[in-house]
Design a protein around this motif. Structure first.
Motif, PDB file in Angstrom:
ATOM      1  N   LYS A   3      19.717 -33.903  -9.417  1.00  0.00           N
ATOM      2  CA  LYS A   3      18.610 -34.416  -8.618  1.00  0.00           C
ATOM      3  C   LYS A   3      18.373 -35.890  -8.903  1.00  0.00           C
ATOM      4  O   LYS A   3      18.460 -36.344 -10.034  1.00  0.00           O
ATOM      5  CB  LYS A   3      17.332 -33.628  -8.930  1.00  0.00           C
ATOM      6  N   ARG A   4      18.068 -36.648  -7.845  1.00  0.00           N
ATOM      7  CA  ARG A   4      17.680 -38.050  -7.964  1.00  0.00           C
ATOM      8  C   ARG A   4      16.240 -38.184  -7.499  1.00  0.00           C
ATOM      9  O   ARG A   4      15.871 -37.689  -6.430  1.00  0.00           O
ATOM     10  CB  ARG A   4      18.585 -38.949  -7.112  1.00  0.00           C
ATOM     11  N   TYR A   5      15.431 -38.851  -8.305  1.00  0.00           N
ATOM     12  CA  TYR A   5      14.009 -38.971  -8.010  1.00  0.00           C
ATOM     13  C   TYR A   5      13.732 -40.225  -7.195  1.00  0.00           C
ATOM     14  O   TYR A   5      14.497 -41.200  -7.227  1.00  0.00           O
ATOM     15  CB  TYR A   5      13.203 -38.974  -9.305  1.00  0.00           C
ATOM     16  N   SER A 109       6.643 -42.365 -20.637  1.00  0.00           N
ATOM     17  CA  SER A 109       6.442 -42.694 -19.221  1.00  0.00           C
ATOM     18  C   SER A 109       7.741 -42.653 -18.424  1.00  0.00           C
ATOM     19  O   SER A 109       7.737 -42.252 -17.252  1.00  0.00           O
ATOM     20  CB  SER A 109       5.793 -44.075 -19.089  1.00  0.00           C
ATOM     21  N   HIS A 110       8.844 -43.090 -19.033  1.00  0.00           N
ATOM     22  CA  HIS A 110      10.140 -43.057 -18.345  1.00  0.00           C
ATOM     23  C   HIS A 110      11.230 -43.403 -19.347  1.00  0.00           C
ATOM     24  O   HIS A 110      10.957 -43.647 -20.523  1.00  0.00           O
ATOM     25  CB  HIS A 110      10.159 -43.996 -17.133  1.00  0.00           C
ATOM     26  N   SER A 111      12.466 -43.438 -18.879  1.00  0.00           N
ATOM     27  CA  SER A 111      13.604 -43.463 -19.791  1.00  0.00           C
ATOM     28  C   SER A 111      14.086 -44.848 -20.194  1.00  0.00           C
ATOM     29  O   SER A 111      15.006 -44.955 -21.017  1.00  0.00           O
ATOM     30  CB  SER A 111      14.788 -42.711 -19.153  1.00  0.00           C
ATOM     31  N   HIS A 112      13.545 -45.926 -19.657  1.00  0.00           N
ATOM     32  CA  HIS A 112      14.046 -47.250 -20.010  1.00  0.00           C
ATOM     33  C   HIS A 112      13.897 -47.520 -21.502  1.00  0.00           C
ATOM     34  O   HIS A 112      12.959 -47.048 -22.148  1.00  0.00           O
ATOM     35  CB  HIS A 112      13.319 -48.327 -19.202  1.00  0.00           C
ATOM     36  N   GLN A 170       5.330 -46.535  -9.486  1.00  0.00           N
ATOM     37  CA  GLN A 170       6.420 -47.038  -8.647  1.00  0.00           C
ATOM     38  C   GLN A 170       7.410 -47.766  -9.542  1.00  0.00           C
ATOM     39  O   GLN A 170       7.172 -48.899  -9.970  1.00  0.00           O
ATOM     40  CB  GLN A 170       5.891 -47.976  -7.559  1.00  0.00           C
ATOM     41  N   HIS A 171       8.496 -47.090  -9.836  1.00  0.00           N
ATOM     42  CA  HIS A 171       9.446 -47.655 -10.799  1.00  0.00           C
ATOM     43  C   HIS A 171      10.822 -47.034 -10.580  1.00  0.00           C
ATOM     44  O   HIS A 171      11.177 -46.687  -9.454  1.00  0.00           O
ATOM     45  CB  HIS A 171       8.924 -47.431 -12.218  1.00  0.00           C
ATOM     46  N   TRP A 172      11.570 -46.832 -11.667  1.00  0.00           N
ATOM     47  CA  TRP A 172      12.902 -46.225 -11.602  1.00  0.00           C
ATOM     48  C   TRP A 172      13.301 -45.852 -13.018  1.00  0.00           C
ATOM     49  O   TRP A 172      12.546 -46.097 -13.969  1.00  0.00           O
ATOM     50  CB  TRP A 172      13.930 -47.175 -10.970  1.00  0.00           C
ATOM     51  N   SER A 173      14.459 -45.224 -13.182  1.00  0.00           N
ATOM     52  CA  SER A 173      14.910 -44.839 -14.523  1.00  0.00           C
ATOM     53  C   SER A 173      16.418 -45.024 -14.631  1.00  0.00           C
ATOM     54  O   SER A 173      17.156 -44.901 -13.647  1.00  0.00           O
ATOM     55  CB  SER A 173      14.521 -43.376 -14.830  1.00  0.00           C
ATOM     56  N   LYS A 174      16.843 -45.317 -15.852  1.00  0.00           N
ATOM     57  CA  LYS A 174      18.281 -45.496 -16.109  1.00  0.00           C
ATOM     58  C   LYS A 174      18.501 -45.722 -17.593  1.00  0.00           C
ATOM     59  O   LYS A 174      17.769 -46.495 -18.219  1.00  0.00           O
ATOM     60  CB  LYS A 174      18.810 -46.700 -15.330  1.00  0.00           C
ATOM     61  N   ARG A 175      19.506 -45.052 -18.174  1.00  0.00           N
ATOM     62  CA  ARG A 175      19.912 -45.319 -19.558  1.00  0.00           C
ATOM     63  C   ARG A 175      21.424 -45.553 -19.671  1.00  0.00           C
ATOM     64  O   ARG A 175      21.887 -46.124 -20.648  1.00  0.00           O
ATOM     65  CB  ARG A 175      19.500 -44.162 -20.482  1.00  0.00           C
ATOM     66  N   THR A 176      22.182 -45.087 -18.698  1.00  0.00           N
ATOM     67  CA  THR A 176      23.629 -45.271 -18.700  1.00  0.00           C
ATOM     68  C   THR A 176      24.064 -45.732 -17.307  1.00  0.00           C
ATOM     69  O   THR A 176      23.248 -45.866 -16.390  1.00  0.00           O
ATOM     70  CB  THR A 176      24.357 -43.955 -19.038  1.00  0.00           C
ATOM     71  N   LEU A 177      25.343 -45.941 -17.140  1.00  0.00           N
ATOM     72  CA  LEU A 177      25.868 -46.370 -15.842  1.00  0.00           C
ATOM     73  C   LEU A 177      25.746 -45.277 -14.780  1.00  0.00           C
ATOM     74  O   LEU A 177      25.813 -45.566 -13.580  1.00  0.00           O
ATOM     75  CB  LEU A 177      27.339 -46.778 -15.983  1.00  0.00           C
ATOM     76  N   PHE A 178      25.567 -44.034 -15.215  1.00  0.00           N
ATOM     77  CA  PHE A 178      25.694 -42.929 -14.271  1.00  0.00           C
ATOM     78  C   PHE A 178      24.421 -42.095 -14.090  1.00  0.00           C
ATOM     79  O   PHE A 178      24.452 -41.091 -13.384  1.00  0.00           O
ATOM     80  CB  PHE A 178      26.841 -42.001 -14.721  1.00  0.00           C
TER      81      PHE A 178
END
Length: 308
Positions: A3-5, A109-112, A170-178
Motif C-alpha cells: 500500500k502507498r499512502y 509522526s513519520h519515518s523520516h 500533509q507530508h510523505w515518508s521514505k527511508r530507502t530507495l524503495f
C-alpha cells in the motif's frame, strides 16, 4: 506492491532530480549567517524523574519533546543523533539520553530520519508503548520492539487515562530507495482528563486538516513546525513557513503556540534566526497576545495549564 499512502486531496510532495538540481544551484548563490544558536537552559532532571502530578513540557530539540501528564512520561519523535548522514546537529540535545526518565509512551509522526531514530528509541529507559503510523509497525517488530501499536488517521489509543489520537498531516515518508509512502504520516493529539490538551503536529505543509483537527479537539498547546521551509517553491507542500504555522495555530483553535522543527538540523536553507524572526514578525503583524506564544529554550521546563 504494498500500500502507498496519500495526502488529503491527493496533494503530491514528490520532487524530480531537476527540482533538486535547481535547489542546489540556488543554494550555491546564497550567503547565510548560521552563527545564531538556540539558547540552552540547564535542565532540572530531578524534577522530571520525580514528577507525578504536574503537567510539564520540555523541548529537547527539533521535534523531540518530553511531555509529562497524568503521571506518564511521553517522548515525541525521539532523536538524540549527533548527525543525520552528512547533516550535523547544530545544538546538542537539551538533556543527555541517559538522563531521560523512563518513557511510558513514545509517539512517532513519520519515518523520516529526523523524526525516527531507532538507536535513540533503544537507548531510552523503560518499556514504553510505541504508537506509530500505519505501515510502520513491522519495522519496529523486526528490530525487537514488542509494545507497538499502529494507527490510522483519527484512531485513538488510551494509556492510563490519557488518550492519544493520530491526526492527519500533509507530508510523505521514505527511508530507502524503495519504500516511498509505504507508511503514513501525521500528528498526535494528547488528552488527559481535566488536563491540558496537546497537539503535536509532527511535520506538515499547510492544509485544510488543521481546521479539521481544531473542530474535533479543544487544544491548549499546539506544537507546530516553523523550520525547513526555504526555498518555499520546493519545500512548500511538505513544510509550513512560519507565517503558515501561525495560520495553522489559528485554524486548530489552540490557546498557546509552541514552535519546533527549527534550530537543530539544517535541513533546508533557512537559518534558526530567520525562522524565529519571521514567526515573531507575523505574531506582531496580527497583533496576537504575547502570552499565547511560548518559545521555550532548549531544556526549559514549561508548566502547562488548561486554558480557562
Amino acid at each position: 506492491m504494498g500500500k502507498r499512502y496519500e495526502n488529503l486531496d491527493g496533494v503530491c510532495t514528490t520532487k524530480t532530480f531537476a527540482d533538486l538540481r535547481r535547489w542546489y544551484a540556488e543554494r550555491r548563490q546564497k550567503k547565510k549567517d548560521w552563527s545564531y544558536t538556540l539558547p540552552h537552559e540547564h535542565i532540572d532532571s530531578f524534577l522530571l524523574h520525580t514528577n507525578k502530578n504536574q503537567t510539564l513540557l520540555t523541548w529537547i530539540g527539533h521535534a523531540t519533546f518530553i511531555i509529562q501528564i497524568n503521571g506518564l512520561t511521553i517522548v515525541t519523535d525521539p532523536v538524540w543523533a549527533k548527525r543525520l548522514g552528512t547533516i550535523r546537529r547544530l545544538t546538542d540535545p537539551a538533556i543527555p539520553i541517559h538522563d531521560v526518565p523512563p518513557a511510558d509512551v513514545i509517539l512517532i509522526s513519520h519515518s523520516h530520519y529526523d523524526h525516527l531514530h531507532f538507536s535513540s528509541i533503544k537507548q531510552l529507559k523503560g518499556n514504553p508503548l510505541i504508537l506509530v503510523p500505519s505501515g510502520l509497525r513491522s519495522s519496529f517488530l523486526k528490530r525487537g520492539f514488542e509494545r507497538v501499536v499502529e494507527c490510522c488517521w483519527w484512531d485513538t489509543v488510551v494509556e492510563q487515562n490519557v488518550s492519544f489520537t493520530f491526526v492527519p498531516a500533509q507530508h510523505w515518508s521514505k527511508r530507502t530507495l524503495f519504500d516511498t509512502n509505504t507508511s503514513h504520516w501525521g500528528g498526535w493529539v494528547i488528552e488527559g482528563k481535566e488536563k491540558p490538551t496537546f497537539y503535536f503536529a509532527g511535520d506538515s505543509g499547510y492544509f485544510r486538516g488543521f481546521r479539521a483537527i481544531g473542530e474535533r479537539f479543544h487544544i491548549d498547546y499546539a506544537l507546530l513546525p516553523i523550520g525547513a521551509y526555504e526555498p518555499e517553491w520546493f519545500m512548500g507542500p511538505q513544510h509550513v513557513t512560519p507565517e503558515e504555522a501561525v495560520q495553522a495555530f489559528v485554524d486548530c483553535r489552540a490557546n498557546t503556540f509552541i514552535p519546533m522543527h527549527y534550530g537543530t538540523f539544517p535541513l533546508a536553507d533557512d537559518t534558526p534566526k530567520e525562522a524565529l524572526d519571521r514567526l515573531y514578525a507575523e505574531w506582531e503583524r496580527r497583533n496576537f497576545p504575547s502570552e499565547q506564544l511560548c518559545v521555550p529554550k532548549l531544556g526549559e521546563i514549561v508548566y502547562c495549564e488548561t486554558a480557562t
